[in-house]
Design an enzyme around this catalytic site. Structure first.
Site, short mmCIF file in Angstrom:
data_model
loop_
_atom_site.label_atom_id
_atom_site.label_comp_id
_atom_site.label_asym_id
_atom_site.label_seq_id
_atom_site.Cartn_x
_atom_site.Cartn_y
_atom_site.Cartn_z
CB CYS B 76 -0.93 0.02 1.21
SG CYS B 76 -2.05 -1.38 1.25
CG HIS B 342 -6.67 1.56 0.21
ND1 HIS B 342 -5.47 2.09 -0.24
CD2 HIS B 342 -6.33 0.54 1.05
CE1 HIS B 342 -4.47 1.41 0.31
NE2 HIS B 342 -4.96 0.47 1.08
#
Lengths: 397, 397
Positions: B76, B342
């Protein structure tokens, strides 16, 4: 670096440990002295489900943690890309001592289909049929009607197509491809880290199993497990290190739309020109070369791109013996990808490690006498009509 | 950046095109002026079989070719890692104008299992049972006997465990987690690029579907498609650009072995300290913050790590309204990961894009008045007891 081969019981972590501890010992450094690390791997996502933070995971058991770590991917050119980025981090003042690791586990006898799919992922999967057709059409009239073929990675279709185009354009022969392959297999016989150490004659190469015309198995890189690591330092940090090798110049570029017959527009030549310019040196100054011979045809093309011989003369130049150990400019003195092995994410680093050994005079029975400058060509993926990306690295001592 | 959401008919190429053409237009640049590009994606290998040269493939249709391109992965935190490497390339003199792109296609309704496996690949898959047990044990006594749970990504188990440990250590409450989530959902209502634009009250958040105690769905980031791009330039190349934002400092570090209760040893704090030091600024100088709220608990922990409030007071600080737009230090003014979305490889770039808009005064109804300095925290993967890697980026204008 680790020995290359089929290491069924070893993991990426195991291979990383062996390569990194070797590099640290060679440099006389401890793990805590590493300030940043770049990790190069291409297969763990598709073959093991480890799609992220591979470097952090493989390095933390070695105490290499709490520093800058990043994972770098550029297909078969991932390793040299990681080296180039590591060097940029040092030049940017981000670190003085940087570890670069390539580790690859590619041999999974129980999942051949995924292993092959992971090769296809090196070109645009949305356009793979288009690429396959374009490659099949290149020099198609040269293919004998009865030419057999065999299961293979998609990249062998690509190399075979470009090889036939080169044969049509310059008269390169199958025998010359076999000579390049035989030379590398014979070189690898001296290399304790090589996957295959059996010397070949050109006749042996031609008599090996057909893969796709004009390639036989002995002209193609195997599927390999293995890892390599090296440590980059700033000039200041490396001061006094008598064994240090200088990263004199890097050329890095990606595929561009061009005509198939615009050979001098090939990204391998563009990268070589950039690297020589950065180093302030030319092809004539090189004493050794490592080129990305995923097939022995690629070696013939890339020695032209590197300016080691004129365009179109890669075949005859190879046939002359100029690229063998003891020749004018030894190429792949340790056996190259086809004999030494080709663990994709590690390959670019292996080329640089082997060249460092040559420039340090530590290459043992593979040593090229008096080698003080070397060039490494590392290409990755395929896009349009050429590799997706190529890096050329010039090293001096 | 593109709108974030479930873009079933769009490919990584489509998303890349939209983000890159937007960034070029915003900067008043043409494709041929880009000298290097870094591409951030984590899902194409496992979900699409495109495991290599993703950036070269996605950028070449835009005429961005024949330059330095590399693919960067740090789970991420891939996006901010790519930005940090791009900045290093500029500082190293490798390029004056660098494109950084994050593009992610994560929503594949027909392959839920692979989508979940791609989350697991963000932690050590060889040790996943061990990690699962360790996380389940954290604050286990807090879990009500009748607490239901639901299918979820493995990362929600991780965040829930650390959240319970924080509750035990500092008295953080479920209501405070709900307040952070409600605040971000409410912020996102003003964001045209947000995946979810429905304002929530803390009561709405607590009443949403349970995921794993103490988390409800509204406290967790969704699975998102989307892309973002930004252009980095040297000080020289950006001269005269009145809208330029300065990359004032980056802190970049990876997980380290530590005790669970050594909260000040958290890599988020180590990265923040490094970033502030590099920028010559402190937490008190920041006017806006983007933090990696993969869950709303993460926001509470990270605002402590960033020094926006004292250790252990992230919950009460959030409850005070200090992190809402109009509060002392607005956090995730555009909705954060849980509401805005996201798309893993793009997230770190989105945070920086949103902060640039704030510092330029171009954030419309999300604008924080007078914002001249901002901090972005982007964490990736999980290893041991914390994220595998975190980057903190300080921007000023």
């Amino acid at each position: 670096m680790t020995p290359l081969g089929k290491h069924l019981s070893r993991t990426v972590k195991d291979l990383t440990r062996k390569a990194v501890t070797g590099a640290l010992a060679d440099a006389g450094l401890q793990a805590h002295q590493i300030e940043a690390a770049l990790f190069s791997n291409t297969r763990q996502p598709m073959l093991e489900g480890q799609n992220a933070v591979r470097g952090e995971i493989a390095l933390s058991p070695l105490g290499i943690e709490g520093i800058k770590i990043v994972n770098v991917e550029n297909a078969c050119a991932s390793g040299s890309s990681a080296v180039a980025l590591g060097a940029a981090m040092i030049r940017a003042g981000e670190a003085e001592t940087v570890l670069v690791v390539g580790a690859e586990k590619m041999v999974f006898p129980d999942r051949t289909e995924q292993v092959m799919a992971a090769f296809r992922g090196g070109t645009d999967i949305e356009r793979i049929e288009e690429t396959a057709s374009a490659m099949a059409a290149l020099g198609a009239s040269l293919i004998p009607a009865d030419a057999p073929d065999a299961p293979r990675s998609f990249f062998m279709d690509i190399y075979a197509g470009i090889a036939r185009a080169h044969m049509e354009a310059f008269g390169t022969t199958r025998e010359q491809l076999a000579m390049a392959a035989a030379k590398n297999h014979t070189h690898a016989a001296e290399n304790p880290n090589a996957q295959y150490r059996t010397p070949f004659t050109p006749e042996n190469v031609l008599a090996d199993k057909p893969v796709i015309w004009p390639l036989t198995r002995a002209m193609c890189a195997p599927v390999s497990d293995g890892a390599a690591a090296l440590i980059l330092q700033s000039t200041g940090a490396a001061k006094g290190n008598k064994r240090a090798v200088k990263l004199a110049g890097t050329g890095w570029t990606t595929a561009r739309a061009r005509a198939v017959d615009d050979w001098d527009g090939h990204l391998g030549k563009r990268a070589a020109d950039l690297a020589y310019e950065a180093a302030g040196l030319g092809a004539a100054d090189m004493h050794v070369a490592e080129v990305h011979d995923a097939t022995s045809f690629a070696e013939i093309l890339q020695i032209e791109n590197l300016g080691l011989c004129p365009r179109g003369e890669g075949g005859p130049f190879t046939a002359s013996g100029a690229t063998a150990r003891g020749g004018r400019i030894p190429v792949n003195a340790g056996g190259g990808l086809i004999a030494k092995g080709h663990p994709v994410g590690a390959t670019g680093i292996i080329q640089i490690v082997e060249t460092c050994r040559q420039l340090r005079g530590e290459a043992g029975s593979m040593q090229v006498e008096g080698a003080r400058a070397g060039v490494c060509e590392n290409g990755g993926g395929f896009l349009g009509i050429e590799e997706a990306v190529t890096l050329v690295t010039v090293l001096t001592r």
